[in-house]
Design an enzyme around this catalytic site. Structure first.
Site, PDB file in Angstrom:
ATOM      1  N   ASN A  55      -5.021   2.981 -12.664  1.00 40.28           N
ATOM      2  CA  ASN A  55      -4.342   1.812 -12.381  1.00 40.28           C
ATOM      3  C   ASN A  55      -3.023   2.275 -12.441  1.00 40.28           C
ATOM      4  O   ASN A  55      -2.687   3.204 -13.392  1.00 40.28           O
ATOM      5  CB  ASN A  55      -4.373   0.654 -13.372  1.00 40.28           C
ATOM      6  CG  ASN A  55      -3.690  -0.718 -12.930  1.00 40.28           C
ATOM      7  OD1 ASN A  55      -3.516  -0.873 -11.739  1.00 40.28           O
ATOM      8  ND2 ASN A  55      -2.879  -1.083 -14.033  1.00 40.28           N
ATOM      9  N   ARG A  79     -15.423 -14.121 -12.769  1.00 44.54           N
ATOM     10  CA  ARG A  79     -14.737 -12.496 -12.397  1.00 44.54           C
ATOM     11  C   ARG A  79     -16.045 -11.764 -12.189  1.00 44.54           C
ATOM     12  O   ARG A  79     -15.735 -10.812 -11.394  1.00 44.54           O
ATOM     13  CB  ARG A  79     -13.846 -11.974 -13.659  1.00 44.54           C
ATOM     14  CG  ARG A  79     -13.504 -10.898 -13.196  1.00 44.54           C
ATOM     15  CD  ARG A  79     -12.709 -10.134 -14.314  1.00 44.54           C
ATOM     16  NE  ARG A  79     -11.284 -11.158 -14.317  1.00 44.54           N
ATOM     17  CZ  ARG A  79     -10.656 -11.324 -15.435  1.00 44.54           C
ATOM     18  NH1 ARG A  79     -10.958 -10.864 -16.834  1.00 44.54           N
ATOM     19  NH2 ARG A  79      -9.658 -12.300 -15.365  1.00 44.54           N
ATOM     20  N   GLY A 132       0.749  -1.370   0.078  1.00 41.66           N
ATOM     21  CA  GLY A 132       0.111  -0.005   0.194  1.00 41.66           C
ATOM     22  C   GLY A 132       0.986   1.184   0.106  1.00 41.66           C
ATOM     23  O   GLY A 132       0.433   2.323   0.515  1.00 41.66           O
ATOM     24  N   GLU A 160     -11.048  -2.775 -20.652  1.00 33.26           N
ATOM     25  CA  GLU A 160     -11.176  -4.359 -20.282  1.00 33.26           C
ATOM     26  C   GLU A 160      -9.911  -5.167 -20.624  1.00 33.26           C
ATOM     27  O   GLU A 160     -10.091  -6.080 -20.382  1.00 33.26           O
ATOM     28  CB  GLU A 160     -12.574  -4.441 -21.369  1.00 33.26           C
ATOM     29  CG  GLU A 160     -13.599  -4.113 -20.691  1.00 33.26           C
ATOM     30  CD  GLU A 160     -15.029  -4.355 -21.244  1.00 33.26           C
ATOM     31  OE1 GLU A 160     -15.079  -5.481 -22.045  1.00 33.26           O
ATOM     32  OE2 GLU A 160     -15.942  -3.775 -21.186  1.00 33.26           O
ATOM     33  N   ASN A 179       1.572   3.053  -2.477  1.00 32.58           N
ATOM     34  CA  ASN A 179       0.664   3.953  -3.527  1.00 32.58           C
ATOM     35  C   ASN A 179      -0.442   4.681  -3.026  1.00 32.58           C
ATOM     36  O   ASN A 179      -0.996   5.578  -2.908  1.00 32.58           O
ATOM     37  CB  ASN A 179       0.346   3.251  -4.983  1.00 32.58           C
ATOM     38  CG  ASN A 179       1.622   3.195  -5.963  1.00 32.58           C
ATOM     39  OD1 ASN A 179       1.865   4.254  -6.447  1.00 32.58           O
ATOM     40  ND2 ASN A 179       2.166   2.178  -5.742  1.00 32.58           N
ATOM     41  N   HIS A 200       0.961   1.057 -12.998  1.00 33.09           N
ATOM     42  CA  HIS A 200       1.577  -0.276 -13.779  1.00 33.09           C
ATOM     43  C   HIS A 200       3.050   0.118 -13.685  1.00 33.09           C
ATOM     44  O   HIS A 200       3.470   1.164 -14.264  1.00 33.09           O
ATOM     45  CB  HIS A 200       1.109  -0.603 -14.922  1.00 33.09           C
ATOM     46  CG  HIS A 200       1.901  -1.779 -15.586  1.00 33.09           C
ATOM     47  ND1 HIS A 200       1.629  -2.874 -15.136  1.00 33.09           N
ATOM     48  CD2 HIS A 200       2.858  -1.704 -16.253  1.00 33.09           C
ATOM     49  CE1 HIS A 200       2.387  -3.964 -15.691  1.00 33.09           C
ATOM     50  NE2 HIS A 200       3.060  -3.161 -16.271  1.00 33.09           N
TER      51      HIS A 200
HETATM   52  C1  GAR Z   1       3.220  -1.168  -7.294  1.00 32.43           C
HETATM   53  O1  GAR Z   1       4.551  -0.829  -7.546  1.00 32.43           O
HETATM   54  C2  GAR Z   1       2.438  -1.129  -8.558  1.00 32.43           C
HETATM   55  O2  GAR Z   1       3.118  -0.350  -9.644  1.00 32.43           O
HETATM   56  C3  GAR Z   1       2.319  -2.679  -8.960  1.00 32.43           C
HETATM   57  O3  GAR Z   1       2.263  -3.339  -7.429  1.00 32.43           O
HETATM   58  C4  GAR Z   1       2.953  -2.496  -6.703  1.00 32.43           C
HETATM   59  C5  GAR Z   1       2.000  -2.080  -5.255  1.00 32.43           C
HETATM   60  O4  GAR Z   1       2.773  -1.422  -4.429  1.00 32.43           O
HETATM   61  N1  GAR Z   1       1.011  -2.868  -9.680  1.00 32.43           N
HETATM   62  C6  GAR Z   1       1.272  -3.810 -10.702  1.00 32.43           C
HETATM   63  O5  GAR Z   1       2.223  -4.516 -10.846  1.00 32.43           O
HETATM   64  C7  GAR Z   1      -0.223  -3.999 -11.217  1.00 32.43           C
HETATM   65  N2  GAR Z   1       0.172  -4.798 -12.460  1.00 32.43           N
HETATM   66  P1  GAR Z   1       2.311  -0.792  -3.194  1.00 32.43           P
HETATM   67  O6  GAR Z   1       1.002  -1.961  -2.679  1.00 32.43           O
HETATM   68  O7  GAR Z   1       3.388  -0.582  -2.278  1.00 32.43           O
HETATM   69  O8  GAR Z   1       1.495   0.215  -3.685  1.00 32.43           O
END
Ligand code: GAR
Length: 219
Positions: A109, A67, A14, A144, A16, A111
């Site tokens: 999102n 889903r 978490g 999607e 982010n 990435h």
């Molecule tokens: C983040 O770095 C994000 O970019 C990645 O998961 C991490 C979560 O970190 N997301 C993906 O790879 C989605 N395809 P966080 O829980 O510390 O925010």
């Protein structure tokens, strides 16, 4: 204008989410985090939400027939909070049309790669194995597909000789934490306009230079 209530979906540490919580605590920020939903019990992201006084829901994804059924459960859990925006902040599940339709303003999102390169899982490993010299992160509107939606913001991060997945992830996350609150603020303020796949930002401001940032940090 009142702050737009936002649902944040998480699966892990978490960091982010924390960047969104910190931004939302600043007076004048146009969004407020109304609920945090995790598909994994006991993760650090849930603690961060609780510490910030934000409601949490835990909704393990196992046991749903498909889903769409899980998407419906997510939408029902979030419905009482009146959110028209959702953020996927390290939420390691794909969402489908049932979920997307429930958030008409948009789903964002983050990435850890410069999309359309290295979508899906293990983006840092994909970048290292491919041998790229520059990678980075992307904040995009979710459609999607898997990491295919219109791009709101990107930051480039150099790949250094000695990089491991962990060191690269650390430097990329510094940029994620900057980009994600910026993108959410613009979406919540109604400043993003879609023209085909291109996302235009209405109005001006010095912060907009950060939406496309090349070579932040060390080379
Ligand atoms: C983040 O770095 C994000 O970019 C990645 O998961 C991490 C979560 O970190 N997301 C993906 O790879 C989605 N395809 P966080 O829980 O510390 O925010």
């Amino acid at each position: 204008m009142s702050d737009a209530p936002v649902a944040v979906l998480v699966s892990g540490s978490g960091t982010n989410l924390q960047s969104l919580l910190d931004a939302a605590a600043v007076p004048g920020y146009p969004a407020r985090i109304a609920v945090v939903v995790s598909n994994v019990p006991g993760v650090r992201a849930l603690e961060r939400a609780t510490l910030a006084g934000v409601s949490t829901r835990v909704l393990p994804h196992q046991g749903y027939p498909d889903r769409a059924a899980y998407d419906r459960a997510l939408v029902e859990a979030i419905a009482p909070f009146g959110c028209r925006i959702a953020c996927l902040a390290g939420f390691m599940r794909l969402v489908g049309p049932t979920f997307l339709r429930a958030f008409p303003v948009g789903v964002l999102n983050v990435h850890p790669a410069l999309l359309p390169s290295f979508p899906g899982l293990n983006a840092h490993r994909q970048a290292l194995e491919h041998g790229v010299k520059v990678t980075g992160c992307t904040v995009h509107l979710v459609d999607e597909g898997t990491d295919t939606g219109p791009i709101v913001a990107q930051a480039a991060v150099p790949v250094l000789d000695g990089d491991t997945e962990e060191s690269l992830q650390r430097r990329i996350q510094e940029q994620e934490h900057r980009l994600f609150p910026l993108a959410l603020g613009l979406l919540a303020a109604g400043r993003l306009r879609l023209e085909g796949r291109r996302v235009h930002v209405e109005g001006s401001g010095p912060e907009l230079a950060g939406l496309a940032l090349v070579n932040p940090g060390r080379l």
